[in-house]
Design a protein around this motif. Structure first.
Motif, mmCIF file in Angstrom:
data_model
loop_
_atom_site.group_PDB
_atom_site.id
_atom_site.type_symbol
_atom_site.label_atom_id
_atom_site.label_comp_id
_atom_site.label_asym_id
_atom_site.label_seq_id
_atom_site.Cartn_x
_atom_site.Cartn_y
_atom_site.Cartn_z
ATOM 1 N N MET A 1 0.796 -1.022 0.018
ATOM 2 C CA MET A 1 -0.040 -0.053 0.053
ATOM 3 C C MET A 1 0.920 1.349 -0.202
ATOM 4 O O MET A 1 1.951 1.305 0.755
ATOM 5 C CB MET A 1 -0.876 0.031 1.224
ATOM 6 N N GLU A 43 -4.880 -6.148 -5.044
ATOM 7 C CA GLU A 43 -4.620 -5.614 -3.825
ATOM 8 C C GLU A 43 -5.798 -4.570 -3.791
ATOM 9 O O GLU A 43 -6.448 -4.552 -2.619
ATOM 10 C CB GLU A 43 -3.317 -4.947 -3.898
ATOM 11 N N GLN A 44 -6.268 -3.847 -4.549
ATOM 12 C CA GLN A 44 -7.410 -2.964 -4.666
ATOM 13 C C GLN A 44 -8.628 -3.519 -4.397
ATOM 14 O O GLN A 44 -9.361 -3.114 -3.832
ATOM 15 C CB GLN A 44 -7.318 -1.832 -5.673
ATOM 16 N N ARG A 46 -9.275 -6.210 -2.799
ATOM 17 C CA ARG A 46 -9.029 -6.878 -1.304
ATOM 18 C C ARG A 46 -9.496 -5.490 -0.548
ATOM 19 O O ARG A 46 -10.304 -5.641 0.191
ATOM 20 C CB ARG A 46 -7.834 -7.440 -1.152
ATOM 21 N N ASN A 47 -8.751 -4.282 -0.995
ATOM 22 C CA ASN A 47 -9.007 -3.187 -0.089
ATOM 23 C C ASN A 47 -10.712 -2.736 -0.056
ATOM 24 O O ASN A 47 -11.113 -2.364 0.829
ATOM 25 C CB ASN A 47 -8.198 -1.994 -0.514
ATOM 26 N N HIS A 50 -12.869 -4.925 1.931
ATOM 27 C CA HIS A 50 -12.646 -4.670 3.237
ATOM 28 C C HIS A 50 -12.882 -3.336 3.987
ATOM 29 O O HIS A 50 -12.638 -2.906 4.971
ATOM 30 C CB HIS A 50 -11.197 -5.124 3.730
ATOM 31 N N GLN A 52 -11.134 -0.641 3.093
ATOM 32 C CA GLN A 52 -10.101 0.063 3.375
ATOM 33 C C GLN A 52 -9.798 1.068 1.967
ATOM 34 O O GLN A 52 -10.201 0.992 0.894
ATOM 35 C CB GLN A 52 -8.764 -0.996 3.397
ATOM 36 N N VAL A 54 -8.528 2.559 -1.288
ATOM 37 C CA VAL A 54 -7.999 2.128 -2.535
ATOM 38 C C VAL A 54 -7.449 3.105 -3.270
ATOM 39 O O VAL A 54 -7.515 4.331 -3.171
ATOM 40 C CB VAL A 54 -9.348 1.836 -3.393
#
Length: 98
Positions: A1, A43-44, A46-47, A50, A52, A54
Protein backbone atom coordinates in the motif's frame (compact mmCIF):
# COMPACT_ATOMS: atom_id res chain seq x y z
CA UNK A 1 0.00 0.00 0.00
CA UNK A 2 1.39 3.43 -0.87
CA UNK A 3 2.24 5.96 1.78
CA UNK A 4 -0.14 8.88 2.07
CA UNK A 5 1.85 12.07 1.77
CA UNK A 6 -0.62 14.92 2.17
CA UNK A 7 -1.73 16.01 5.61
CA UNK A 8 -4.93 17.48 4.29
CA UNK A 9 -7.04 16.10 1.50
CA UNK A 10 -10.07 16.75 -0.58
CA UNK A 11 -13.42 15.14 0.18
CA UNK A 12 -15.95 14.24 -2.52
CA UNK A 13 -19.25 12.63 -1.47
CA UNK A 14 -19.65 9.24 -3.13
CA UNK A 15 -16.05 9.11 -4.40
CA UNK A 16 -15.11 5.92 -2.53
CA UNK A 17 -18.17 4.07 -3.80
CA UNK A 18 -17.39 5.22 -7.34
CA UNK A 19 -13.70 4.23 -7.03
CA UNK A 20 -14.59 0.74 -5.78
CA UNK A 21 -17.08 0.32 -8.65
CA UNK A 22 -14.36 1.35 -11.14
CA UNK A 23 -11.93 -1.19 -9.68
CA UNK A 24 -14.55 -3.94 -9.94
CA UNK A 25 -15.30 -2.85 -13.52
CA UNK A 26 -11.63 -2.99 -14.55
CA UNK A 27 -11.37 -6.45 -12.99
CA UNK A 28 -14.51 -7.70 -14.77
CA UNK A 29 -13.33 -6.86 -18.30
CA UNK A 30 -10.08 -8.37 -19.54
CA UNK A 31 -7.59 -6.08 -21.26
CA UNK A 32 -7.81 -6.82 -25.02
CA UNK A 33 -4.13 -5.92 -25.40
CA UNK A 34 -3.18 -8.83 -23.16
CA UNK A 35 -1.79 -6.59 -20.41
CA UNK A 36 -2.34 -7.68 -16.86
CA UNK A 37 -2.97 -5.36 -13.95
CA UNK A 38 -1.33 -7.98 -11.75
CA UNK A 39 -0.95 -7.43 -8.03
CA UNK A 40 -2.14 -3.82 -8.08
CA UNK A 41 -5.68 -4.76 -9.09
CA UNK A 42 -5.88 -7.72 -6.72
CA UNK A 43 -4.71 -5.58 -3.82
CA UNK A 44 -7.24 -2.85 -4.60
CA UNK A 45 -10.10 -5.36 -4.91
CA UNK A 46 -9.16 -6.75 -1.51
CA UNK A 47 -9.04 -3.24 -0.02
CA UNK A 48 -12.46 -2.41 -1.50
CA UNK A 49 -14.00 -5.60 -0.08
CA UNK A 50 -12.67 -4.78 3.40
CA UNK A 51 -13.58 -1.09 3.38
CA UNK A 52 -9.95 0.05 3.27
CA UNK A 53 -8.54 2.91 1.16
CA UNK A 54 -8.13 2.12 -2.54
CA UNK A 55 -5.46 3.59 -4.80
CA UNK A 56 -6.22 4.72 -8.34
CA UNK A 57 -3.94 6.10 -11.02
CA UNK A 58 -4.63 9.78 -11.71
CA UNK A 59 -5.90 9.08 -15.22
CA UNK A 60 -8.82 7.07 -13.79
CA UNK A 61 -9.92 10.09 -11.79
CA UNK A 62 -9.85 12.38 -14.83
CA UNK A 63 -10.76 10.03 -17.68
CA UNK A 64 -13.89 9.62 -19.74
CA UNK A 65 -15.72 7.53 -17.14
CA UNK A 66 -14.96 10.07 -14.41
CA UNK A 67 -16.28 12.86 -16.62
CA UNK A 68 -19.44 10.93 -17.49
CA UNK A 69 -20.02 10.21 -13.79
CA UNK A 70 -19.19 13.83 -12.85
CA UNK A 71 -16.26 12.88 -10.63
CA UNK A 72 -13.89 15.33 -12.34
CA UNK A 73 -12.40 17.96 -10.07
CA UNK A 74 -11.25 15.66 -7.29
CA UNK A 75 -7.65 16.08 -8.49
CA UNK A 76 -5.83 19.14 -9.88
CA UNK A 77 -6.46 19.93 -13.55
CA UNK A 78 -2.86 21.09 -13.96
CA UNK A 79 -0.89 17.93 -14.69
CA UNK A 80 2.26 19.51 -13.31
CA UNK A 81 0.60 19.53 -9.87
CA UNK A 82 -0.84 16.01 -10.02
CA UNK A 83 0.43 12.94 -8.27
CA UNK A 84 0.71 9.75 -10.32
CA UNK A 85 -1.83 8.02 -8.08
CA UNK A 86 -4.36 8.91 -5.40
CA UNK A 87 -5.67 7.06 -2.37
CA UNK A 88 -9.42 7.29 -1.85
CA UNK A 89 -10.64 6.53 1.67
CA UNK A 90 -13.96 5.11 2.86
CA UNK A 91 -14.75 8.59 4.18
CA UNK A 92 -14.55 9.89 0.55
CA UNK A 93 -11.23 11.63 1.22
CA UNK A 94 -8.63 11.75 -1.52
CA UNK A 95 -4.90 12.13 -0.95
CA UNK A 96 -1.86 11.85 -3.21
CA UNK A 97 -0.23 8.43 -2.90
CA UNK A 98 3.41 7.56 -3.50
Amino acid sequence: MPRLVAARGNTRPGLYEWACAEIRSVHARPDPRGHSEGGWLSEQLRNARHGQPVTLPAWMLDGHTARADRVVGAIPQDRALRAAAYAVGPDDSILPAV
